[in-house]
Design a protein around this motif. Structure first.
Motif, short mmCIF file in Angstrom:
data_model
loop_
_atom_site.label_atom_id
_atom_site.label_comp_id
_atom_site.label_asym_id
_atom_site.label_seq_id
_atom_site.Cartn_x
_atom_site.Cartn_y
_atom_site.Cartn_z
N ILE A 140 0.87 -1.18 0.00
CA ILE A 140 0.00 0.00 0.00
C ILE A 140 0.91 1.22 0.00
CG2 ILE A 140 -1.78 1.27 1.25
CD1 ILE A 140 -2.73 -1.42 0.16
N GLN A 141 0.94 1.93 -1.11
CA GLN A 141 1.83 3.09 -1.22
C GLN A 141 1.09 4.42 -1.11
OE1 GLN A 141 3.74 2.05 -4.95
NE2 GLN A 141 5.48 1.16 -3.86
N SER A 142 -0.20 4.40 -1.43
CA SER A 142 -0.97 5.65 -1.31
C SER A 142 -2.37 5.33 -0.80
CB SER A 142 -1.05 6.38 -2.64
OG SER A 142 -1.62 5.55 -3.62
N VAL A 143 -2.82 6.12 0.17
CA VAL A 143 -4.13 5.91 0.82
C VAL A 143 -4.98 7.16 0.60
CG1 VAL A 143 -5.33 5.46 2.99
CG2 VAL A 143 -3.06 4.44 2.58
N LEU A 144 -6.19 6.94 0.12
CA LEU A 144 -7.15 8.04 -0.01
C LEU A 144 -8.03 8.04 1.23
CD1 LEU A 144 -8.49 10.31 -1.64
CD2 LEU A 144 -9.94 8.56 -2.72
N LEU A 145 -7.95 9.10 2.01
CA LEU A 145 -8.75 9.23 3.23
C LEU A 145 -9.91 10.19 2.96
CD1 LEU A 145 -9.10 8.68 6.29
CD2 LEU A 145 -7.63 10.65 6.70
N ILE A 146 -11.13 9.66 3.08
CA ILE A 146 -12.33 10.48 2.84
C ILE A 146 -12.98 10.75 4.18
CG2 ILE A 146 -14.46 10.68 1.50
CD1 ILE A 146 -13.48 8.25 -0.16
N SER A 147 -12.98 12.00 4.60
CA SER A 147 -13.53 12.33 5.91
C SER A 147 -13.87 13.81 5.96
CB SER A 147 -12.52 12.01 7.01
OG SER A 147 -11.42 12.87 6.92
N SER A 148 -14.75 14.13 6.88
CA SER A 148 -15.05 15.55 7.11
C SER A 148 -13.84 16.18 7.79
CB SER A 148 -16.27 15.69 8.02
OG SER A 148 -15.95 15.21 9.32
N SER A 149 -13.79 17.46 7.78
CA SER A 149 -12.68 18.15 8.44
C SER A 149 -12.63 17.81 9.91
CB SER A 149 -12.82 19.67 8.26
OG SER A 149 -12.76 20.01 6.90
N TYR A 150 -13.82 17.64 10.51
CA TYR A 150 -13.87 17.31 11.94
C TYR A 150 -13.29 15.92 12.19
CZ TYR A 150 -15.53 15.97 16.53
OH TYR A 150 -15.57 15.51 17.82
N ASP A 151 -13.71 14.94 11.35
CA ASP A 151 -13.20 13.57 11.51
C ASP A 151 -11.69 13.51 11.29
OD1 ASP A 151 -15.60 12.41 12.20
OD2 ASP A 151 -16.16 11.96 10.14
N ALA A 152 -11.24 14.28 10.30
CA ALA A 152 -9.81 14.32 10.04
C ALA A 152 -9.07 14.89 11.24
CB ALA A 152 -9.52 15.16 8.79
N PHE A 153 -9.64 15.94 11.82
CA PHE A 153 -9.05 16.54 13.02
C PHE A 153 -9.03 15.54 14.17
CE2 PHE A 153 -9.36 18.88 17.01
CZ PHE A 153 -8.25 19.70 16.91
N MET A 154 -10.13 14.76 14.28
CA MET A 154 -10.21 13.76 15.34
C MET A 154 -9.14 12.69 15.15
SD MET A 154 -13.41 11.19 16.16
CE MET A 154 -13.13 10.29 14.66
N LEU A 155 -8.92 12.30 13.91
CA LEU A 155 -7.89 11.30 13.63
C LEU A 155 -6.50 11.84 13.92
CD1 LEU A 155 -9.05 9.72 10.24
CD2 LEU A 155 -8.91 8.56 12.43
N GLU A 156 -6.31 13.09 13.50
CA GLU A 156 -4.97 13.68 13.60
C GLU A 156 -4.62 14.13 15.00
OE1 GLU A 156 -4.80 16.79 10.80
OE2 GLU A 156 -5.06 15.51 9.06
N GLU A 157 -5.62 14.50 15.77
CA GLU A 157 -5.40 15.13 17.07
C GLU A 157 -4.48 16.34 16.87
OE1 GLU A 157 -4.05 12.01 19.62
OE2 GLU A 157 -6.05 11.20 19.87
N ASP A 158 -3.22 16.29 17.26
CA ASP A 158 -2.38 17.48 17.13
C ASP A 158 -1.27 17.27 16.09
OD1 ASP A 158 -1.01 15.59 18.47
OD2 ASP A 158 -0.24 16.90 20.05
N GLY A 159 -1.45 16.33 15.22
CA GLY A 159 -0.43 16.11 14.20
C GLY A 159 -1.03 15.52 12.94
N ARG A 160 -0.31 15.58 11.82
CA ARG A 160 -0.81 15.04 10.57
C ARG A 160 -0.82 13.52 10.62
NH1 ARG A 160 2.83 15.76 6.84
NH2 ARG A 160 1.42 15.28 5.12
#
Length: 986
Positions: A26-46
């Motif tokens: 797996i070399q590239s992952v497409l992450l489909i999420s709302s900005s909020y969900d992305a923020f939840m996943l990331e917490e304080d980092g990418r």
């Protein structure tokens, strides 16, 4: 088990081709999420940073890149423009629900796996049951830990690579059977974490960093089944490479929920293999009793320590962690090993009962497979204790099998020197991260091609292998020089002795003693400390024989030997800056400050006899014969061999010359007179008196020069000796006669007591093919090996580089008498037209007894001409560079390093064969120095000495004259036909 069968098992191991594993990633992952969900996943980092950090912490490579979009439309657009390997979608996305989006994507990209990631809640679980999830490959719960992303990626990769890696290579697998999204979302990150940490441990089986990283690919695959049919299918397909099964109890079977599906699966597995680890986990405590009856593990899903209990099962039942030997009666630990090396070392300490218990259950092979040691694990799995006459015999077999595997694994590899893991089964290791230098590089290449061509080098009862070697990188040299502020001293005009004194008093880097002590503790034979500079043995400017080589007897207390090895290393470092080395650097237009020195520490080949140590045979073979004697051909090569240490050959002493194609036709053995006159009169051995080594400019300080009668006493002339019966003037092959012992190699060359010519011929063919040009190979042979097998040790390989210029005219057809010098036996190629200096030995009044006295004069003239930035033609009788002062002037190469053309001339009362000294020849050919041999008395060439005597004299004494021509003389050498000439100056 009979001996032949046993040897067939432990004979040849091919280590796993780890480069072929995990080909699909797996070399590239497409992450489909709302900005909020992305923020939840990331917490304080990418997300990408979190995944990258996770990969690094687990010694994983190739982290995928993440492309994050917030809507279905953006996702579809990205799929059109980017190569995507995995799609992870959150539940809340803009423009379309994830179920519809998944169907849309699958219609155009059916091969891309789609995972839906949801927050965990009862409401979400109920909602999922009512949705059409047929286009979704997996649904996972987000539990607030980025580990889930790593688990998802690795699960998909394992699924993609399982068939090829497991069935074709033998990678192990673990099957997880669980239909609860909540539980497999918890289990998988933990299982993967444990697997990766286990893999970090078995990385230690790798001999260097590259091997370690590759071994990570051999970790067990995790396979997820979500119903009974999937579980059975995976089990049947991979059961021969299965570490264990972790299964829920209640899940779908035949399309309906079966509250005992896990029990039925366990019964099926146990029926096939009673010892296969199986763990049932359930929310029903009553299953615990049933699990006990079936002799499988049990986990209570509502246990507060559920995840800790899962870790324990994986660690102790699925062969993770250390291998723990237990007493079958008390179930108490009686032994523990953490590596293959430790298993080998402790094998005979383990009780018979414990070993039998673990053997019968295939525990050892499972543990080895979990550590990606597949070849040896397979051997052990297929052999049962019943195959042996006793348990002791099975232990011995296992011990020998491990040894054989570790030896085979160390072949063709430059291992990193790890003091805690270094032992006699590591053939070639390096200390430091700098360059290993030219000589070590040649040795490493030799090691590679020997193993690559192992089948064609398979001779009965003979091993072909390099000696045990450790290379100290050039970074250690640089650290040593900087730490001790030695450059100022080294580059000064101090004498060699003063420079050496400064170097010996300096301190090696602090860790050196630890590394050297470990090396010395493993090596039984004496230790050679050789130079391996960055310029040494390069294709165009080989520095063969320029720097020093020291030998340490290794017969004293380990601390004493370590100090001596350390001193010898400093001596080699110092030799970079000796006067002769600096002169050579100037002659080759190199900058001494650019030179960097590696060190080769090598076990000396041979056998000890009282206070002396030496190999049966030392030799040098070249794939091009510059002096073919019919029926020899130039392309068939030439070999020079001698009894004892190779110093005899490489410094131009008398050795036996033969063609590997015609070993029985050695010119030196053609008549009794030739045999008596032209064979080796002495040999070199190492003085085993430890006190004989002292740091010295002379690297032969502790070598012995011995008479062949000593070798007769030692038994080494058994293969190499003949006896001269002077009363009847005949040579009798063998040593069981009265007379004078001679080193004739008769039993080997005439009677094939050892297939030396065949081995050398094959080595030269392989070397020339692999290097794509003529080669020179140094070797040693031990015919008195303690294990009863003869050993042929290749010690070095170097290219022989010919000049690139071509001569258009036919030099054979010119008028010989119209030239200053003409030779029909010339070496070199091209045209030289910038030389006006000629240094020559006058024929009038020449006496061989004076040749030693000529050396300092020639050295002084060489230095003066070089200082003026000129080169010269050197002419003299006999062999230049001979170690024997009765065969030629015994100069070393640095003492004549300014010569561009060297002429060896026979005088009426002084005729010897041309030079064959290895280092002399190597520097001669590769530095494109012209080399002529002339014997005017038989019409072979000419030298107009009378013309030279009339030229402008710059120096003259009773023996030597240095003249300067009025203009440069044109020198032409046709290397193809072996003709050379020097024209008169205009």
């Amino acid at each position: 088990m009979d001996k032949e069968t046993e040897m067939s098992y432990i004979g040849l191991f091919a280590d796993t081709a780890f480069t072929h594993l995990m080909q699909k990633r797996i070399q590239s992952v497409l992450l489909i999420s709302s900005s909020y969900d992305a923020f939840m996943l990331e917490e304080d980092g990418r997300i990408e940073e979190q995944i990258f950090n996770e990969y690094v912490s687990l010694n994983l490579r190739y982290p995928p890149k993440f492309i994050q979009v917030t809507t279905a439309e953006e996702a579809l657009e990205t799929l059109e423009n980017e190569s995507i390997d995995l799609i992870i979608s959150m539940l809340n996305i803009g423009g379309m629900d994830p179920y519809s989006l998944s169907k849309t994507i699958k219609s155009t990209h059916p091969s891309i796996p789609i995972v839906v990631l949801t927050p965990f809640s009862r409401e979400v679980s109920l909602k999922l049951k009512d949705q059409d999830t047929s286009a979704i490959d997996y649904v996972f719960c987000w539990l607030g830990n980025a580990d889930i992303l790593l688990a998802i990626i690795k699960l998909i990769e394992d699924e993609m690579n399982a068939e090829s890696d497991i069935l074709e290579v033998g990678v192990q697998s673990i099957i997880l059977v669980e239909d609860s999204i909540r539980y497999y979302s918890s289990y998988l990150p933990i299982i993967y974490k444990i697997v990766f940490n286990q893999s970090k441990k078995f990385m230690s089986e790798g001999l260097n960093e590259h091997q370690k990283m590759l071994r990570m690919r051999g970790r067990p695959k995790i396979l997820l089944a979500r119903n009974y049919e999937e579980a059975i299918q995976l089990y049947k397909k991979y059961k021969l490479n299965l570490l264990g099964v972790i299964s829920d109890v209640s899940f779908n079977r035949e399309g309906k929920k079966d509250i005992e599906a896990g029990v039925k699966l366990a019964l099926q597995v146990k029926q096939d293999d009673i010892y296969m680890p199986f763990l049932l986990q359930s929310s029903d405590l009553n299953i615990a009793e049933k699990a006990k009856e079936m002799k499988v593990g049990f986990l209570y899903k509502y246990s507060k320590t559920l995840l800790q209990e899962l870790k324990s099962f994986l660690k102790y039942n699925l062969a993770f962690g250390d291998f723990i030997f237990i007493d079958p009666k008390t179930q108490e630990e009686v032994g523990r090993v953490s590596s293959l090396k430790e298993l080998q070392e402790k094998l005979f300490e383990i009780s018979d009962d414990s070993l039998r218990y673990h053997f019968q259950r295939d525990h050892v092979s499972k543990w080895l497979k979990a550590r990606a040691l597949f070849p040896i694990a397979e051997v052990i799995k297929n052999l049962k204790i019943e195959d042996f006459e006793s348990l002791e015999a099975s232990k011995k077999f296992l011990y020998n099998t491990i040894i054989n595997f570790r030896i085979s694994k160390g072949k063709d590899v430059i291992a990193q020197f790890y003091p805690d893991r270094y032992d006699k089964y590591v053939k070639f290791a390096r200390i430091g991260n700098g360059s290993i230098g030219g000589k070590a590089r040649g040795l490493a290449f030799l090691n590679t091609i020997i193993n690559k061509n192992a089948l064609s080098l398979n001779f009965e009862n003979i091993d072909v292998t390099i000696p045990r070697t450790v290379v100290v990188g050039t970074d250690i040299f640089e650290h040593f020089m900087d730490k001790n502020n030695l450059y100022e001293v080294a580059l000064s005009d101090l004498s060699d002795e003063e420079i050496l004194d400064h170097f010996v008093k300096a301190e090696l880097p602090s860790l050196s003693e630890t590394y050297l002590k470990k090396f010395v503790s493993v090596v039984n034979n004496p230790i050679a400390v050789r130079s391996s500079s960055v310029l040494e043995d390069s294709h165009y400017q080989p520095f063969a024989g320029i720097y020093s080589t020291y030998m340490i007897s290794n017969t004293d207390d380990i601390d004493v030997v370590v100090k001596q090895v350390g001193d010898a290393i400093k001596c080699v470092y110092a030799s970079v800056y000796f006067k002769s080395s600096k002169a050579y650097m100037t002659a080759t237009m190199n900058i001494i400050d650019e030179e960097r020195m590696g060190i080769v520490l090598q076990e000396v080949v041979g056998h000890q006899h009282e206070n002396r140590f030496y190999p049966t045979i030392s030799g040098v073979a070249r794939s091009v014969n510059f002096y073919p004697i019919p029926p020899e051909k130039a392309e068939e090569g030439i070999v020079n061999v001698a009894l004892g240490l190779g110093k005899q050959i490489v410094e131009g002493g008398v050795s036996l010359r033969f063609s590997p194609v015609y070993p029985k036709k050695a010119l030196q053995l053609s008549t009794p007179e030739f045999t008596v006159k032209d064979t080796q009169k002495y040999f070199f051995a190492l003085n085993m008196d430890n006190s004989s080594f002292k740091p010295s400019v002379n690297d032969a300080v502790n070598l012995l020069r011995l008479d062949p009668k000593v070798a007769l006493k030692d038994g080494t002339l058994r293969w190499l000796g003949s006896i001269y019966d002077y009363q009847n003037n005949v040579i009798r092959d063998g040593v069981h006669y009265k007379g004078i012992p001679l080193i004739s190699f008769a039993n080997i060359l005439k009677h094939d007591a050892f297939p030396l010519a065949q081995i050398v011929k094959k080595i030269l063919q392989i070397g020339q093919k692999e290097m794509n040009q003529p080669v020179e190979v140094e070797f040693a042979v031990d015919l008195q090996n303690a294990e009863g097998r003869h050993v042929f040790y290749p010690l070095q390989i170097r290219p022989i580089v010919e000049g690139e210029e071509t001569i258009k005219e036919d030099l054979k057809s010119v008028e010989v008498q119209n030239h200053l010098v003409y030779s029909g036996t010339a070496l070199g190629n091209g045209i030289i037209n910038d030389i006006v200096d000629v240094v020559f030995v006058k024929s009038k009044g020449f006496k061989a007894a004076n040749m030693v006295k000529m050396v300092p004069v020639i050295e002084k003239l060489n230095q003066e001409i070089l200082k003026a930035k000129r080169n010269y033609i050197l002419i003299g009788p006999g062999r230049w560079g001979s170690q024997d002062p009765w065969l030629g002037i015994p100069v070393k190469w640095p003492q004549i390093s300014g010569a561009r053309v060297i002429v060896e001339a026979a005088l009426d009362d002084f005729k010897v064969d041309p030079s064959q000294g290895t280092h002399f020849f190597q520097n001669l050919t590769s530095l494109r120095v012209g080399y002529f041999t002339i014997n005017q008395s038989i019409g072979d060439g000419l030298i107009d000495e009378s013309f030279l005597l009339q030229q402008h004299t710059l120096y003259e004494d009773d023996w030597i004259k240095h003249v300067q021509l009025s203009s440069p003389s044109v020198i032409k050498i046709d290397g193809k036909h072996g003709v050379g000439l020097i024209e008169y100056p205009e």
